[in-house]
Design a protein around this motif. Structure first.
Motif, PDB file in Angstrom:
ATOM      1  N   LEU A  34       0.835  -1.189   0.000  1.00  0.00           N
ATOM      2  CA  LEU A  34       0.000   0.000   0.000  1.00  0.00           C
ATOM      3  C   LEU A  34       0.875   1.247   0.000  1.00  0.00           C
ATOM      4  O   LEU A  34       1.942   1.275   0.604  1.00  0.00           O
ATOM      5  N   THR A  35       0.391   2.258  -0.658  1.00  0.00           N
ATOM      6  CA  THR A  35       1.109   3.533  -0.649  1.00  0.00           C
ATOM      7  C   THR A  35       0.897   4.192   0.714  1.00  0.00           C
ATOM      8  O   THR A  35      -0.051   3.870   1.437  1.00  0.00           O
ATOM      9  N   PRO A  36       1.770   5.103   1.108  1.00  0.00           N
ATOM     10  CA  PRO A  36       1.569   5.807   2.386  1.00  0.00           C
ATOM     11  C   PRO A  36       0.205   6.495   2.461  1.00  0.00           C
ATOM     12  O   PRO A  36      -0.413   6.533   3.523  1.00  0.00           O
ATOM     13  N   GLU A  37      -0.283   7.010   1.335  1.00  0.00           N
ATOM     14  CA  GLU A  37      -1.609   7.651   1.323  1.00  0.00           C
ATOM     15  C   GLU A  37      -2.712   6.634   1.605  1.00  0.00           C
ATOM     16  O   GLU A  37      -3.647   6.900   2.366  1.00  0.00           O
ATOM     17  N   GLN A  38      -2.600   5.429   1.034  1.00  0.00           N
ATOM     18  CA  GLN A  38      -3.593   4.384   1.293  1.00  0.00           C
ATOM     19  C   GLN A  38      -3.535   3.928   2.750  1.00  0.00           C
ATOM     20  O   GLN A  38      -4.569   3.678   3.371  1.00  0.00           O
ATOM     21  N   GLN A  39      -2.327   3.828   3.295  1.00  0.00           N
ATOM     22  CA  GLN A  39      -2.179   3.441   4.699  1.00  0.00           C
ATOM     23  C   GLN A  39      -2.819   4.474   5.611  1.00  0.00           C
ATOM     24  O   GLN A  39      -3.518   4.129   6.570  1.00  0.00           O
ATOM     25  N   ARG A  40      -2.592   5.760   5.305  1.00  0.00           N
ATOM     26  CA  ARG A  40      -3.161   6.826   6.125  1.00  0.00           C
ATOM     27  C   ARG A  40      -4.685   6.787   6.061  1.00  0.00           C
ATOM     28  O   ARG A  40      -5.371   6.895   7.076  1.00  0.00           O
ATOM     29  N   ARG A  41      -5.222   6.600   4.855  1.00  0.00           N
ATOM     30  CA  ARG A  41      -6.683   6.538   4.686  1.00  0.00           C
ATOM     31  C   ARG A  41      -7.270   5.348   5.439  1.00  0.00           C
ATOM     32  O   ARG A  41      -8.313   5.463   6.080  1.00  0.00           O
ATOM     33  N   ASN A  42      -6.597   4.198   5.381  1.00  0.00           N
ATOM     34  CA  ASN A  42      -7.074   3.022   6.109  1.00  0.00           C
ATOM     35  C   ASN A  42      -7.080   3.260   7.610  1.00  0.00           C
ATOM     36  O   ASN A  42      -8.000   2.840   8.310  1.00  0.00           O
ATOM     37  N   ARG A  43      -6.026   3.920   8.112  1.00  0.00           N
ATOM     38  CA  ARG A  43      -5.981   4.226   9.550  1.00  0.00           C
ATOM     39  C   ARG A  43      -7.121   5.152   9.949  1.00  0.00           C
ATOM     40  O   ARG A  43      -7.755   4.957  10.983  1.00  0.00           O
ATOM     41  N   GLU A  44      -7.395   6.170   9.120  1.00  0.00           N
ATOM     42  CA  GLU A  44      -8.492   7.094   9.413  1.00  0.00           C
ATOM     43  C   GLU A  44      -9.839   6.368   9.427  1.00  0.00           C
ATOM     44  O   GLU A  44     -10.655   6.581  10.316  1.00  0.00           O
ATOM     45  N   LEU A  45     -10.053   5.504   8.442  1.00  0.00           N
ATOM     46  CA  LEU A  45     -11.318   4.774   8.381  1.00  0.00           C
ATOM     47  C   LEU A  45     -11.458   3.807   9.554  1.00  0.00           C
ATOM     48  O   LEU A  45     -12.554   3.626  10.093  1.00  0.00           O
ATOM     49  N   LEU A  46     -10.358   3.195   9.953  1.00  0.00           N
ATOM     50  CA  LEU A  46     -10.400   2.277  11.084  1.00  0.00           C
ATOM     51  C   LEU A  46     -10.747   3.014  12.366  1.00  0.00           C
ATOM     52  O   LEU A  46     -11.600   2.579  13.141  1.00  0.00           O
ATOM     53  N   LEU A  47     -10.104   4.154  12.595  1.00  0.00           N
ATOM     54  CA  LEU A  47     -10.403   4.939  13.795  1.00  0.00           C
ATOM     55  C   LEU A  47     -11.857   5.398  13.795  1.00  0.00           C
ATOM     56  O   LEU A  47     -12.540   5.348  14.817  1.00  0.00           O
ATOM     57  N   LEU A  48     -12.329   5.829  12.638  1.00  0.00           N
ATOM     58  CA  LEU A  48     -13.713   6.272  12.531  1.00  0.00           C
ATOM     59  C   LEU A  48     -14.673   5.128  12.836  1.00  0.00           C
ATOM     60  O   LEU A  48     -15.645   5.281  13.578  1.00  0.00           O
TER      61      LEU A  48
END
Length: 69
Positions: A34-48
């Motif tokens: 995963l790209t760093p942007e995809q990793q960041r988006r996944n972390r945000e969605l997980l927290l949400l």
């Protein structure tokens, strides 16, 4: 000796499972990282998702009785 009668034995359990189909195996293919942007988006969605209450499914179709005061 109290051994179970031979006619009660399930013979299908006496043999191992057949091998998995060769179509189930990937030969040499690996997932793309995963790209760093995809990793960041996944972390945000997980927290949400962890902090958002799940919607309740309407099991009871009857309205709740209103408390009288």
């Amino acid at each position: 000796m109290n051994s179970p009668p031979h006619h009660d034995v399930d013979h299908t359990l006496a043999y191992p499972e057949p091998p998995a189909s060769p179509l189930w195996h990937r030969h040499g293919t690996t997932a793309r990282p995963l790209t760093p942007e995809q990793q960041r988006r996944n972390r945000e969605l997980l927290l949400l998702a962890q902090h958002t209450p799940r919607p309740r499914s309407p099991r009871n179709t009857k309205p709740r009785a209103v408390a009288r005061s």
